[in-house]
Design a protein around this motif. Structure first.
Motif, PDB file in Angstrom:
ATOM      1  N   SER A 258       1.068  -1.320   0.166  1.00 11.24           N
ATOM      2  CA  SER A 258      -0.177  -0.011   0.180  1.00 11.24           C
ATOM      3  C   SER A 258       0.909   1.263   0.036  1.00 11.24           C
ATOM      4  N   SER A 259       0.099   2.336  -0.607  1.00  9.16           N
ATOM      5  CA  SER A 259       1.209   3.615  -0.390  1.00  9.16           C
ATOM      6  C   SER A 259       0.081   4.949  -0.483  1.00  9.16           C
ATOM      7  N   PRO A 260       0.417   5.733   0.299  1.00  5.95           N
ATOM      8  CA  PRO A 260      -0.436   7.303   0.125  1.00  5.95           C
ATOM      9  C   PRO A 260      -0.511   7.634  -1.214  1.00  5.95           C
ATOM     10  N   MET A 261       0.454   7.412  -1.988  1.00  9.06           N
ATOM     11  CA  MET A 261       0.420   7.778  -3.447  1.00  9.06           C
ATOM     12  C   MET A 261      -0.282   7.012  -4.325  1.00  9.06           C
ATOM     13  N   LEU A 262      -0.942   6.173  -4.015  1.00  6.95           N
ATOM     14  CA  LEU A 262      -1.757   4.975  -4.864  1.00  6.95           C
ATOM     15  C   LEU A 262      -3.181   5.334  -4.673  1.00  6.95           C
ATOM     16  N   SER A 263      -3.985   5.795  -5.881  1.00  8.34           N
ATOM     17  CA  SER A 263      -5.303   5.957  -5.931  1.00  8.34           C
ATOM     18  C   SER A 263      -6.008   4.646  -5.695  1.00  8.34           C
ATOM     19  N   THR A 264      -6.970   4.609  -4.687  1.00 13.76           N
ATOM     20  CA  THR A 264      -7.821   3.374  -4.768  1.00 13.76           C
ATOM     21  C   THR A 264      -8.748   3.143  -5.870  1.00 13.76           C
ATOM     22  N   ARG A 265      -8.665   4.171  -6.821  1.00 15.97           N
ATOM     23  CA  ARG A 265      -9.351   3.950  -8.174  1.00 15.97           C
ATOM     24  C   ARG A 265      -8.292   3.732  -9.034  1.00 15.97           C
ATOM     25  N   THR A 266      -9.081   3.402 -10.426  1.00 18.45           N
ATOM     26  CA  THR A 266      -8.225   2.870 -11.318  1.00 18.45           C
ATOM     27  C   THR A 266      -7.898   4.336 -12.346  1.00 18.45           C
ATOM     28  N   ALA A 267      -7.094   3.976 -13.330  1.00 19.84           N
ATOM     29  CA  ALA A 267      -6.765   5.404 -14.087  1.00 19.84           C
ATOM     30  C   ALA A 267      -8.078   5.966 -14.884  1.00 19.84           C
ATOM     31  N   GLY A 268      -8.972   5.176 -15.078  1.00 18.56           N
ATOM     32  CA  GLY A 268     -10.411   5.821 -15.740  1.00 18.56           C
ATOM     33  C   GLY A 268     -10.917   7.139 -14.805  1.00 18.56           C
ATOM     34  N   MET A 269     -10.558   7.124 -13.562  1.00 18.36           N
ATOM     35  CA  MET A 269     -10.884   8.377 -12.876  1.00 18.36           C
ATOM     36  C   MET A 269     -10.522   9.704 -13.487  1.00 18.36           C
ATOM     37  N   LEU A 270      -9.209   9.526 -14.014  1.00 16.48           N
ATOM     38  CA  LEU A 270      -8.564  10.608 -14.888  1.00 16.48           C
ATOM     39  C   LEU A 270      -9.373  11.199 -15.939  1.00 16.48           C
ATOM     40  N   ALA A 271     -10.454  10.426 -16.217  1.00 16.21           N
ATOM     41  CA  ALA A 271     -11.343  11.096 -17.350  1.00 16.21           C
ATOM     42  C   ALA A 271     -12.462  12.054 -17.052  1.00 16.21           C
ATOM     43  N   ILE A 272     -12.569  11.922 -15.522  1.00 21.91           N
ATOM     44  CA  ILE A 272     -13.498  12.978 -14.911  1.00 21.91           C
ATOM     45  C   ILE A 272     -12.912  14.482 -14.479  1.00 21.91           C
ATOM     46  N   LEU A 273     -11.660  14.512 -14.620  1.00 24.94           N
ATOM     47  CA  LEU A 273     -11.121  15.760 -14.144  1.00 24.94           C
ATOM     48  C   LEU A 273     -11.710  16.889 -14.774  1.00 24.94           C
ATOM     49  N   SER A 274     -11.941  17.104 -16.021  1.00 27.56           N
ATOM     50  CA  SER A 274     -12.453  18.099 -16.407  1.00 27.56           C
ATOM     51  C   SER A 274     -14.042  18.198 -15.888  1.00 27.56           C
ATOM     52  N   LEU A 275     -14.479  17.390 -15.747  1.00 26.62           N
ATOM     53  CA  LEU A 275     -15.999  17.613 -15.193  1.00 26.62           C
ATOM     54  C   LEU A 275     -16.021  18.128 -13.710  1.00 26.62           C
ATOM     55  N   VAL A 276     -14.931  17.919 -12.923  1.00 23.79           N
ATOM     56  CA  VAL A 276     -15.032  18.373 -11.523  1.00 23.79           C
ATOM     57  C   VAL A 276     -13.934  19.522 -11.791  1.00 23.79           C
ATOM     58  N   LYS A 277     -13.557  20.143 -12.824  1.00 22.75           N
ATOM     59  CA  LYS A 277     -12.901  21.482 -12.862  1.00 22.75           C
ATOM     60  C   LYS A 277     -11.717  21.442 -12.087  1.00 22.75           C
ATOM     61  N   LEU A 278     -11.051  20.324 -12.493  1.00 23.91           N
ATOM     62  CA  LEU A 278      -9.560  20.177 -12.190  1.00 23.91           C
ATOM     63  C   LEU A 278      -8.654  20.194 -13.479  1.00 23.91           C
ATOM     64  N   PRO A 279      -7.539  20.809 -13.374  1.00 20.26           N
ATOM     65  CA  PRO A 279      -6.429  20.656 -14.579  1.00 20.26           C
ATOM     66  C   PRO A 279      -6.314  19.111 -14.723  1.00 20.26           C
ATOM     67  N   ARG A 280      -6.014  18.905 -15.955  1.00 16.01           N
ATOM     68  CA  ARG A 280      -5.653  17.557 -16.576  1.00 16.01           C
ATOM     69  C   ARG A 280      -4.299  17.284 -16.411  1.00 16.01           C
ATOM     70  N   PRO A 281      -3.502  16.227 -16.360  1.00 14.24           N
ATOM     71  CA  PRO A 281      -2.272  16.034 -16.114  1.00 14.24           C
ATOM     72  C   PRO A 281      -1.440  16.764 -17.339  1.00 14.24           C
ATOM     73  N   ASP A 282      -0.061  16.982 -16.912  1.00 13.69           N
ATOM     74  CA  ASP A 282       0.637  17.808 -18.046  1.00 13.69           C
ATOM     75  C   ASP A 282       1.958  16.590 -18.294  1.00 13.69           C
ATOM     76  N   LEU A 283       1.902  15.504 -17.577  1.00 11.68           N
ATOM     77  CA  LEU A 283       2.817  14.474 -17.678  1.00 11.68           C
ATOM     78  C   LEU A 283       2.080  13.222 -17.584  1.00 11.68           C
ATOM     79  N   VAL A 284       2.281  12.322 -18.234  1.00 10.90           N
ATOM     80  CA  VAL A 284       1.748  10.820 -17.813  1.00 10.90           C
ATOM     81  C   VAL A 284       2.919   9.743 -18.228  1.00 10.90           C
TER      82      VAL A 284
END
Length: 596
Positions: A258-284
């Motif tokens: 386990s790690s505090p930097m590990l999301s408990t959701r999968t990478a699919g969560m990145l698809a909702i960043l725009s919907l919640v008004k958060l900037p998208r990644p600038d590096l993947v």
């Protein structure tokens, strides 16, 4: 070159089957999955004599898939055996999924005697080597029993080298039953140490360090290529030292360590960043994760197409840049890359990361589901699938291995699986979208790590492929709970038809299943503890009770096929644009002519 000491069985000659088994044992093979065929008896007796555990299934496809599940959770190569022609043909789906999902397994088969080639002999119609080559990394017929050590060691190296994958060896029955001449044995590399995986170029590490140092909003996405314990340790050393959030793909989700930097959701969560008004990644940074269906294809939903740099690390150079433009491609083993980056970087080099953005991204996992406030029972009188699955997950013992199979059933569980603090979550359908794999994967995992509980979650559609394997689970008394999420339909199919053709259209071709089918009754007949559950209040305690007792069990969980899971809606891809043709489950295509 010297080989290993030969073990001479009591009361009979040393045969090719013995030498094959002893070669596997020397190379670290402890278990083999398969189904009996007389062609293989010399090999099976050799396994028994040398101490290789034999686990027999009720279908050859499951045997091959069990080998795949075994190698995925243990990081050791999986070994399976299928008999000539008929068994081989049944095993082809397993080879296909292992090839599509890059799983290092060795499949052993047999064939008629060499002298009876093209003689219309029993189980001799298909040239198995020719048939296997398109879906294996290496397929070969061994025509001399003394060549077993050389060819077996070579095949296992091929299976594990570079992009891993399945290999197949065909041993004609006369080769397996023939006595060995020890002086003629070809040892090959059977006693050589394992090869080191490829590492990154120094210039590539420098380039990666520059991109990481310049990023404000980096994320790491890991796939099956980053599943080894050593790679995970190096991963979290980098992520925690530099403050970079980590996402698993939905295909293979590891929560260990386990790690505090590990999301408990999968990478699919990145698809909702725009919907919640958060900037998208600038590096993947993709680590052993292939682009394509599990990362949003070319839609840009998960990996942004603009204003975002992309680093892709993979042991297979042909995967780099396959479908998306990259800024840095590195052909390397993931652990080797991470070790090199960790030696090159530390927190002093990473100064630009927006820490508040990182915490916001990791916090997305705590967002309340839109279904949370909907009634637990739908208008049909059946359980709402979200609430049913939420209760199911809440009863699973922490540290379990959760296998997801089916369409919408696996999607509902995948959204919530992290709540039970699992060791690993595997989506069994893989790149081929192959239903029914979960039975073999569960078997392989349960044999590989018997100290962990396994939960085999099926839709009622996928459950129909290999439900007889509950008999296998019982014969070996494995701690596997099978849950059939039963909505009496091919859920993704019927809901997809609803979306495309509308609910007023009466036709729903071949998407319904029988509501009268009693999976729990079948399971009881196969000597599994089993029950039917149709009330929310019963689910959690039933799961906990079944996991607490030794041996296999089955829950027939009755749910509604509505509402439609969002993944089905997203995959169908409906649009109001009249100049696009909707192609369900793929990117929509431009119309050949424009509508005015």
């Amino acid at each position: 070159m010297a080989g290993f000491p030969l073990h001479h069985p009591k009361g009979r000659e040393l045969t090719g089957g013995d030498l094959l088994a002893q070669s596997l044992k020397h190379l670290g093979v402890e278990v083999a999955f398969g189904l009996h065929g007389g062609h293989l008896d010399a090999f099976l007796m050799g396994c028994e004599d040398i101490g290789i555990r034999l686990v027999d299934t009720r279908h050859e496809t499951v045997a091959v898939q069990a080998a795949e599940g075994y190698c995925r959770i243990s990081t050791k190569p999986g070994v399976c055996f299928v008999t000539a022609n008929s068994g081989f043909s049944n095993g082809l789906p397993g080879l296909a999924t292992a090839y599509g999902d890059r799983s290092p397994i060795l499949c052993i088969t047999s064939s008629p005697p060499i002298r009876d080639t093209e003689n219309n002999s029993l189980q001799g119609s298909i040239d198995q080597v020719v048939a296997a080559r398109p879906i294996t990394k290496f397929a070969h017929r061994v025509v001399s029993p003394e060549e077993c050590p050389r060819i077996v060691s070579h095949a296992l190296r091929v299976a594990q080298a570079g992009p891993p994958g399945p290999v197949l060896l065909d041993f004609p029955i006369d080769v397996l039953f023939s006595p060995i001449q020890p002086k003629l044995i070809a040892w090959g590399s059977v006693t050589s140490p394992p090869s080191f995986p490829p590492g990154p170029h120094v210039a590539a590490i420098d380039a990666a360090a520059r991109l990481l140092g310049a990023a404000k909003r980096p994320v790491i996405i890991t796939g099956t290529g980053a599943r080894s314990p050593q790679a995970r340790q190096q991963l979290f050393k980098l992520a925690e030292g530099c403050g970079i959030p980590v996402f698993n793909t939905s295909k293979y989700t590891s929560f260990s360590p386990s790690s505090p930097m590990l999301s408990t959701r999968t990478a699919g969560m990145l698809a909702i960043l725009s919907l919640v008004k958060l900037p998208r990644p600038d590096l993947v940074v993709l680590l052993g994760a292939r682009t394509g269906m599990f990362l949003g294809g070319r839609s840009g939903a998960i990996i942004p197409g603009q204003d975002c740099k992309l680093i892709q690390v993979d042991c297979d150079g042909s995967e780099i840049g396959r479908s998306l433009p990259i800024d840095l491609g590195i052909v390397s083993d993931v652990e080797a890359f991470l070790s090199a980056v960790n030696e090159r970087l530390n927190s002093r080099h990473i100064k630009n990361i927006d820490k508040s953005w990182v915490q916001s991204v990791l916090g997305l996992a705590a967002m309340e589901s839109p279904y949370e406030k909907e009634p637990e029972v739908t208008s049909s009188g059946r359980l709402h699938p979200y609430h049913a699955v939420k209760s199911l997950v809440s009863g699973i013992e922490p540290g379990s291995i959760v296998i997801l199979d089916g369409g919408e059933a696996s999607a509902w569980v995948g959204d919530l699986a992290s709540r039970c603090q699992p060791h690993t979550v595997m989506t069994a359908t893989g790149y081929l979208g192959f239903l029914g794999n979960g039975f073999g994967y569960s078997l392989g995992c349960a044999v590989a790590v018997p100290d962990r509980k396994v939960v085999n979650i099926q839709g009622d559609g996928s459950a129909g492929f290999h439900l007889m394997e509950l008999d296998t689970y019982k014969r070996f008394n494995l701690n596997i709970v099978t849950v059939v999420v039963n909505n009496s339909s091919w859920g993704m199919s019927s809901n997809g038809q609803d979306l495309v053709y509308g609910t007023d259209h009466p036709a729903r071709p071949i998407s319904a299943l029988s509501s009268a089918t009693e999976y729990d009754v079948v399971a009881k007949g196969l000597q599994n503890t089993a029950t039917r559950v149709s009330r929310i209040a019963e689910i959690r305690n039933t799961v906990a009770r079944f996991q607490a007792q030794p041996g296999p069990s089955c829950i027939n969980l009755i749910v509604d096929r509505k509402p439609v899971h969002p993944i089905t809606t997203a995959m169908v891809g409906l649009t109001d644009n009249p100049n696009l043709v909707v192609v369900p489950y793929y990117d929509n295509i431009p119309r050949a002519f424009y509508k005015l």
